[in-house]
Design a protein around this motif. Sequence first.
Motif, mmCIF file in Angstrom:
data_model
loop_
_atom_site.group_PDB
_atom_site.id
_atom_site.type_symbol
_atom_site.label_atom_id
_atom_site.label_comp_id
_atom_site.label_asym_id
_atom_site.label_seq_id
_atom_site.Cartn_x
_atom_site.Cartn_y
_atom_site.Cartn_z
ATOM 1 N N PRO A 1 0.908 -1.209 -0.010
ATOM 2 C CA PRO A 1 -0.051 -0.031 -0.068
ATOM 3 C C PRO A 1 0.840 1.402 -0.024
ATOM 4 O O PRO A 1 0.454 2.450 -0.555
ATOM 5 C CB PRO A 1 -0.946 -0.190 1.322
ATOM 6 C CG PRO A 1 -0.548 -1.397 1.974
ATOM 7 C CD PRO A 1 0.418 -2.292 1.032
ATOM 8 N N GLU A 2 1.998 1.422 0.654
ATOM 9 C CA GLU A 2 2.853 2.340 0.493
ATOM 10 C C GLU A 2 4.025 2.319 -0.180
ATOM 11 O O GLU A 2 4.723 1.401 -0.183
ATOM 12 C CB GLU A 2 3.437 2.497 2.251
ATOM 13 C CG GLU A 2 3.672 4.187 2.299
ATOM 14 C CD GLU A 2 4.846 4.415 2.971
ATOM 15 O OE1 GLU A 2 4.934 5.268 4.110
ATOM 16 O OE2 GLU A 2 6.369 3.944 2.475
ATOM 17 N N LYS A 3 3.634 2.885 -1.262
ATOM 18 C CA LYS A 3 4.536 2.619 -2.591
ATOM 19 C C LYS A 3 6.021 2.840 -2.342
ATOM 20 O O LYS A 3 6.991 2.688 -3.212
ATOM 21 C CB LYS A 3 4.033 3.424 -3.892
ATOM 22 C CG LYS A 3 2.643 3.189 -4.060
ATOM 23 C CD LYS A 3 2.350 1.788 -4.492
ATOM 24 C CE LYS A 3 0.991 1.479 -4.629
ATOM 25 N NZ LYS A 3 0.494 0.219 -4.428
ATOM 26 N N SER A 4 6.497 3.808 -1.454
ATOM 27 C CA SER A 4 7.954 4.247 -1.278
ATOM 28 C C SER A 4 8.728 3.313 -0.035
ATOM 29 O O SER A 4 9.297 3.829 0.496
ATOM 30 C CB SER A 4 7.912 5.687 -0.864
ATOM 31 O OG SER A 4 6.926 6.175 0.125
ATOM 32 N N ILE B 1 9.658 -5.489 5.480
ATOM 33 C CA ILE B 1 9.398 -4.286 4.488
ATOM 34 C C ILE B 1 8.892 -3.063 5.499
ATOM 35 O O ILE B 1 7.994 -2.948 6.181
ATOM 36 C CB ILE B 1 8.087 -4.383 3.706
ATOM 37 C CG1 ILE B 1 8.243 -5.987 2.855
ATOM 38 C CG2 ILE B 1 7.978 -3.602 2.589
ATOM 39 C CD1 ILE B 1 6.933 -6.501 2.262
ATOM 40 N N ALA B 2 9.844 -1.934 5.250
ATOM 41 C CA ALA B 2 9.672 -0.812 5.932
ATOM 42 C C ALA B 2 8.876 0.449 5.306
ATOM 43 O O ALA B 2 9.344 0.507 4.069
ATOM 44 C CB ALA B 2 10.973 -0.304 6.657
ATOM 45 N N THR B 3 8.336 1.030 6.005
ATOM 46 C CA THR B 3 7.676 2.200 5.518
ATOM 47 C C THR B 3 8.821 3.141 5.168
ATOM 48 O O THR B 3 9.862 3.052 5.838
ATOM 49 C CB THR B 3 6.565 2.974 6.202
ATOM 50 O OG1 THR B 3 6.978 3.182 7.605
ATOM 51 C CG2 THR B 3 5.432 1.997 6.443
ATOM 52 N N LYS B 4 8.369 4.354 4.458
ATOM 53 C CA LYS B 4 9.312 5.459 4.352
ATOM 54 C C LYS B 4 9.823 5.765 5.580
ATOM 55 O O LYS B 4 11.057 6.300 5.759
ATOM 56 C CB LYS B 4 8.915 6.614 3.387
ATOM 57 C CG LYS B 4 9.829 7.637 2.705
ATOM 58 C CD LYS B 4 9.322 8.255 1.884
ATOM 59 C CE LYS B 4 10.087 9.799 1.447
ATOM 60 N NZ LYS B 4 11.573 9.288 1.325
ATOM 61 N N LYS B 5 8.828 6.180 6.341
ATOM 62 C CA LYS B 5 9.195 6.841 7.729
ATOM 63 C C LYS B 5 10.335 5.989 8.486
ATOM 64 O O LYS B 5 11.119 6.531 9.099
ATOM 65 C CB LYS B 5 7.752 6.782 8.635
ATOM 66 C CG LYS B 5 8.042 7.367 9.947
ATOM 67 C CD LYS B 5 6.915 7.316 10.632
ATOM 68 C CE LYS B 5 6.955 6.097 11.961
ATOM 69 N NZ LYS B 5 5.598 5.978 12.825
ATOM 70 N N VAL B 6 10.087 4.649 8.528
ATOM 71 C CA VAL B 6 11.014 3.833 9.324
ATOM 72 C C VAL B 6 12.513 3.768 8.478
ATOM 73 O O VAL B 6 13.527 4.098 9.065
ATOM 74 C CB VAL B 6 10.829 2.510 9.378
ATOM 75 C CG1 VAL B 6 11.587 1.425 10.170
ATOM 76 C CG2 VAL B 6 9.221 2.516 10.204
#
Length: 460
Positions: free
Chosen positions: A113-116, A305-310
Amino acid sequence: MTVKSKKYHISGERLEELQQIAEENMFMHASQLNDWRGKLNIFVKGEGVWVEDAKGKKYLDSLGGLWYKAAGYGRKEIADAVYNQMTQIESSPSGSATISQIELAGKIANLYPEKSSRSFFVSGGAEAVETAVKMAKKFSILNGKPGAYKVLSRRYSYHGGTAMAVSLGGAKTADPMGPTMPGAIHVTNWNSYRLPYSGDPVDVAIKCANEFEEVIKHQGPDTVAAIIAEPVSAAFGIQIPPQEYWQRLREIADKYDVLLIADEVITGFGRLGEYFGPMNWGVQPDITTVAKALTSGYAPLGAAIATKKVADAFTGGPEETFTHLITFGGHPSACAAALANLEIFEKEDLVGNSKKMGNYLFEKLLELKKYDIVGDVRGGLGLLAAVEFVADKKEKVAFPASAKLAQKLPKFLFDRNIVTFRAGDIISICPPLSITKNEIDYLVDAIEDSIIHLKKDLNT
Ligand SMILES: Cc1ncc(COP(=O)(O)O)c(C=O)c1O
């Protein structure tokens, strides 16, 4: 169902010899020798949902290997992709990458869902969990919480067989290993059949989620790095929470600045009718762990899989380096297998089939509730379901060990050409996402037949 002997079928002396070598030289996972001595199942061929044993007898694999065979058996295009990668360059020098690794990271971000998002590749589920937890702890340090080493999880969950993962899992049956990871704290797990508290199920689910908040407040938010949970706990018998549960987990994690880790080693890549489970509830975790279905078991591979924030926290200087390293993490040929596997997902809409066939399977299984020994049927969120047996349906009392369900049911199912793992009080069902209606009919008929046989055996 015996087919004409093919070149991969074996019998007689050769079969006896293999049984003997295994008996003398091999450990089987999660079992002891007397469980399988002289009767080890040896499979030699697979296609779709079917596997053939050494003598040519065919079985439907109702647990998709060990919850991983999403695209089914015998996919030549995956084998070709691995062959091509191996004959081109099987692995690259340290500190470099292959095309397959880069393309897979891009592909996962595309589906996520979070493409980055950013993937850290490992070799399997437990390593993905270890990676996610280490990442969460270091993220906390880099974000002003240097004392955040605690990780909250749920009783009766399963996060893998390595030491940290065992600490986070809440199974009573894990091998004793002395002191567990400091800071591993467990709260009540969700159970839709035997609600842990009385009341409306949604209220109870929120109450269970709120236990994380109570522990965070009690321990001090500055000491807690992460919450980890499976979107649907397979280890606890396919427990599907109401959507409010994960939504509440997200709120709590945000409120106390704690990372939310979704352990999607089983549920990731379509099992729950969406590419990622929490998408069903509009929830975006901070880190997602995946493995099994990522390659459909054609090669060992996992990822955190890490979100951009992480992920962005690990950019800067030496202090920001994530020093974590796994030699064979993201092996190029495993990444090539994953890419070919995910191509099949898209070409055949396996995630759509998971949703559609999951509903069909659940409807068919619900009919089994007519039997007095069937206490509960769970499913309806993709192709993951469970049938739970009880001695007393009204009081939801389990069968005593003397009823030997765990010995009888796998055999009854096997006699009906269904291969499964650990069927007992609960039969878990997790077939390949490519399963057809006819194959589901075959599977549910065999389960029903086994129930009738079990009832006769138990004299109920
Ligand atoms: C939710 C979950 N996490 C982690 C793992 C560990 O995966 P692996 O056996 O690949 O190490 C499993 C394995 O079944 C699992 O179900």
